[in-house]
Scaffold this motif. Structure first.
Motif, PDB file in Angstrom:
ATOM      1  N   ASN A  36     -43.180  48.178  49.276  1.00  0.00           N
ATOM      2  CA  ASN A  36     -43.403  49.207  48.262  1.00  0.00           C
ATOM      3  C   ASN A  36     -42.123  49.659  47.566  1.00  0.00           C
ATOM      4  OD1 ASN A  36     -46.337  50.586  48.079  1.00  0.00           O
ATOM      5  ND2 ASN A  36     -46.052  49.664  50.101  1.00  0.00           N
ATOM      6  N   LYS A  37     -41.002  49.008  47.869  1.00  0.00           N
ATOM      7  CA  LYS A  37     -39.733  49.390  47.256  1.00  0.00           C
ATOM      8  C   LYS A  37     -39.076  48.200  46.563  1.00  0.00           C
ATOM      9  CE  LYS A  37     -40.399  53.303  49.298  1.00  0.00           C
ATOM     10  NZ  LYS A  37     -41.015  54.407  48.530  1.00  0.00           N
ATOM     11  N   CYS A  38     -38.294  48.512  45.543  1.00  0.00           N
ATOM     12  CA  CYS A  38     -37.453  47.506  44.896  1.00  0.00           C
ATOM     13  C   CYS A  38     -35.999  47.855  45.213  1.00  0.00           C
ATOM     14  CB  CYS A  38     -37.668  47.506  43.387  1.00  0.00           C
ATOM     15  SG  CYS A  38     -39.315  46.963  42.882  1.00  0.00           S
ATOM     16  N   PHE A  39     -35.254  46.879  45.673  1.00  0.00           N
ATOM     17  CA  PHE A  39     -33.864  47.081  46.063  1.00  0.00           C
ATOM     18  C   PHE A  39     -32.955  46.411  45.027  1.00  0.00           C
ATOM     19  CE2 PHE A  39     -36.460  47.333  49.799  1.00  0.00           C
ATOM     20  CZ  PHE A  39     -35.880  48.310  50.593  1.00  0.00           C
ATOM     21  N   TYR A  40     -31.919  47.143  44.608  1.00  0.00           N
ATOM     22  CA  TYR A  40     -31.025  46.629  43.581  1.00  0.00           C
ATOM     23  C   TYR A  40     -29.573  46.755  44.026  1.00  0.00           C
ATOM     24  CZ  TYR A  40     -35.170  47.211  40.625  1.00  0.00           C
ATOM     25  OH  TYR A  40     -36.443  47.151  40.104  1.00  0.00           O
ATOM     26  N   ALA A  41     -28.810  45.684  43.845  1.00  0.00           N
ATOM     27  CA  ALA A  41     -27.371  45.716  44.101  1.00  0.00           C
ATOM     28  C   ALA A  41     -26.674  46.330  42.896  1.00  0.00           C
ATOM     29  CB  ALA A  41     -26.851  44.306  44.355  1.00  0.00           C
ATOM     30  N   ARG A  42     -25.720  47.210  43.169  1.00  0.00           N
ATOM     31  CA  ARG A  42     -24.988  47.874  42.094  1.00  0.00           C
ATOM     32  C   ARG A  42     -23.485  47.783  42.352  1.00  0.00           C
ATOM     33  NH1 ARG A  42     -28.834  47.230  39.602  1.00  0.00           N
ATOM     34  NH2 ARG A  42     -30.127  48.726  38.444  1.00  0.00           N
ATOM     35  N   GLY A  43     -22.702  48.070  41.320  1.00  0.00           N
ATOM     36  CA  GLY A  43     -21.255  47.991  41.452  1.00  0.00           C
ATOM     37  C   GLY A  43     -20.825  46.559  41.723  1.00  0.00           C
ATOM     38  N   ASP A  44     -19.932  46.392  42.680  1.00  0.00           N
ATOM     39  CA  ASP A  44     -19.418  45.065  43.017  1.00  0.00           C
ATOM     40  C   ASP A  44     -20.232  44.376  44.111  1.00  0.00           C
ATOM     41  OD1 ASP A  44     -17.334  45.351  41.186  1.00  0.00           O
ATOM     42  OD2 ASP A  44     -16.045  46.349  42.661  1.00  0.00           O
ATOM     43  N   LEU A  45     -21.349  44.957  44.480  1.00  0.00           N
ATOM     44  CA  LEU A  45     -22.184  44.341  45.514  1.00  0.00           C
ATOM     45  C   LEU A  45     -22.837  43.080  44.945  1.00  0.00           C
ATOM     46  CD1 LEU A  45     -23.109  44.981  48.463  1.00  0.00           C
ATOM     47  CD2 LEU A  45     -25.207  45.894  47.459  1.00  0.00           C
ATOM     48  N   ARG A  46     -22.637  41.958  45.613  1.00  0.00           N
ATOM     49  CA  ARG A  46     -23.096  40.679  45.070  1.00  0.00           C
ATOM     50  C   ARG A  46     -24.597  40.475  45.204  1.00  0.00           C
ATOM     51  NH1 ARG A  46     -18.409  36.315  46.928  1.00  0.00           N
ATOM     52  NH2 ARG A  46     -16.674  37.313  45.806  1.00  0.00           N
ATOM     53  N   GLY A  47     -25.201  41.132  46.163  1.00  0.00           N
ATOM     54  CA  GLY A  47     -26.632  40.976  46.349  1.00  0.00           C
ATOM     55  C   GLY A  47     -27.113  41.847  47.495  1.00  0.00           C
ATOM     56  N   VAL A  48     -28.420  42.033  47.573  1.00  0.00           N
ATOM     57  CA  VAL A  48     -29.024  42.822  48.648  1.00  0.00           C
ATOM     58  C   VAL A  48     -29.434  41.873  49.767  1.00  0.00           C
ATOM     59  CG1 VAL A  48     -30.905  44.368  49.287  1.00  0.00           C
ATOM     60  CG2 VAL A  48     -29.849  44.557  47.019  1.00  0.00           C
ATOM     61  N   THR A  49     -28.871  42.069  50.939  1.00  0.00           N
ATOM     62  CA  THR A  49     -29.176  41.199  52.072  1.00  0.00           C
ATOM     63  C   THR A  49     -30.418  41.690  52.814  1.00  0.00           C
ATOM     64  OG1 THR A  49     -27.840  42.451  53.652  1.00  0.00           O
ATOM     65  CG2 THR A  49     -26.715  40.748  52.346  1.00  0.00           C
ATOM     66  N   LEU A  50     -30.956  40.827  53.649  1.00  0.00           N
ATOM     67  CA  LEU A  50     -32.100  41.198  54.475  1.00  0.00           C
ATOM     68  C   LEU A  50     -31.726  42.343  55.414  1.00  0.00           C
ATOM     69  CD1 LEU A  50     -35.042  40.545  55.249  1.00  0.00           C
ATOM     70  CD2 LEU A  50     -34.137  38.966  56.970  1.00  0.00           C
TER      71      LEU A  50
END
Length: 240
Positions: free
Chosen positions: A37-51
């Motif tokens: 039920n959520k969407c996860f987004y990487a922001r700033g210098d974060l390259r991606g959202v990990t498990l």
């Protein structure tokens, strides 16, 4: 949930590890539903959202919600933004470790600050718990999605009365269990007290048993009883 997701819980999430086996199964089910039920987004210098990020952040929310009926998912907050470290907030134009923005349904987390809560699990400071406590309180007042008014009004009134005394004590520099941030307003006090409820439960109960009891009844769970292998009455009723 996948085996990899369960392994993350087993290795890094003490709350899950200490739950009775039957509740562990339900925790996994509720966690899977929360993530969906959520969407996860990487922001700033974060390259991606990990498990690992998805699981640990979501598990923190499920921990707070575990005493409530399963349909309570903080649905208004459907976006979780993750920064690698402190970030400049577009809302306040100040640097933050985390924040909740009800206007856009967003919860923002600094991953570095979030993980500090796991490195020091008993210091009463946990960014994830803090931000989700804010979201919980706000969600209780939002009526369009069927998740409002789940905090018991009688116990909330009692909590407010007791919290006011503690806020004043902190402001006056008295011998309070709570850090200075708690004195800013009732919103910050609630978030700080929920941090202490989960991370320093025994000390909290000794310091102010009435305030602790009010949170037990608001959140429908008692970490002290739960981790001792028992089930507090209100918690059991909520799970029925």
């Amino acid at each position: 949930m996948s085996r990899e997701e369960t392994k993350i819980l087993e290795e890094y999430f003490p709350y899950y590890q200490q739950l009775p086996e039957g509740f562990q199964k339900e925790f996994r089910q509720r966690l899977a539903l929360f993530i969906c039920n959520k969407c996860f987004y990487a922001r700033g210098d974060l390259r991606g959202v990990t498990l690992e990020m998805k699981v640990l952040i979501s598990a923190t929310a499920v921990k707070l919600l575990f005493g409530f009926p399963k349909h309570i998912l903080l649905r208004h907050f459907d976006k979780i933004l993750i920064y690698p470290d402190r970030y400049l907030s577009t809302q306040t134009n100040k640097y933050h470790n985390g924040e909740v923005n009800p206007r856009y349904g967003v919860i923002v987390i600094s991953w570095k600050s979030f993980m500090k809560g796991f490195a020091l699990p008993n210091d009463g400071v946990n960014l994830g718990i803090h931000e989700f406590a804010h979201a919980l309180k706000i969600e209780n007042q939002i009526k369009y999605n069927g998740e409002h008014s789940f905090l018991d009004k009688v116990w909330w009134k009692r909590y407010i009365e007791l919290a006011a005394e503690e806020i004043q004590k902190v402001k006056e520099g008295g011998n309070s269990f709570f850090r200075l941030q708690a004195s800013e307003n009732i919103h910050e006090f609630f978030a700080v007290s929920v941090e202490a409820f989960f991370e320093k439960a025994s000390e909290f109960k000794i310091y102010n048993p009435d305030l602790y009891e009010s949170l037990v009844n608001l959140l429908h769970q008692d970490p002290i009883v739960l981790f001792a292998g028992g089930i507090v009455k209100e918690f059991a009723l909520a799970k029925a």
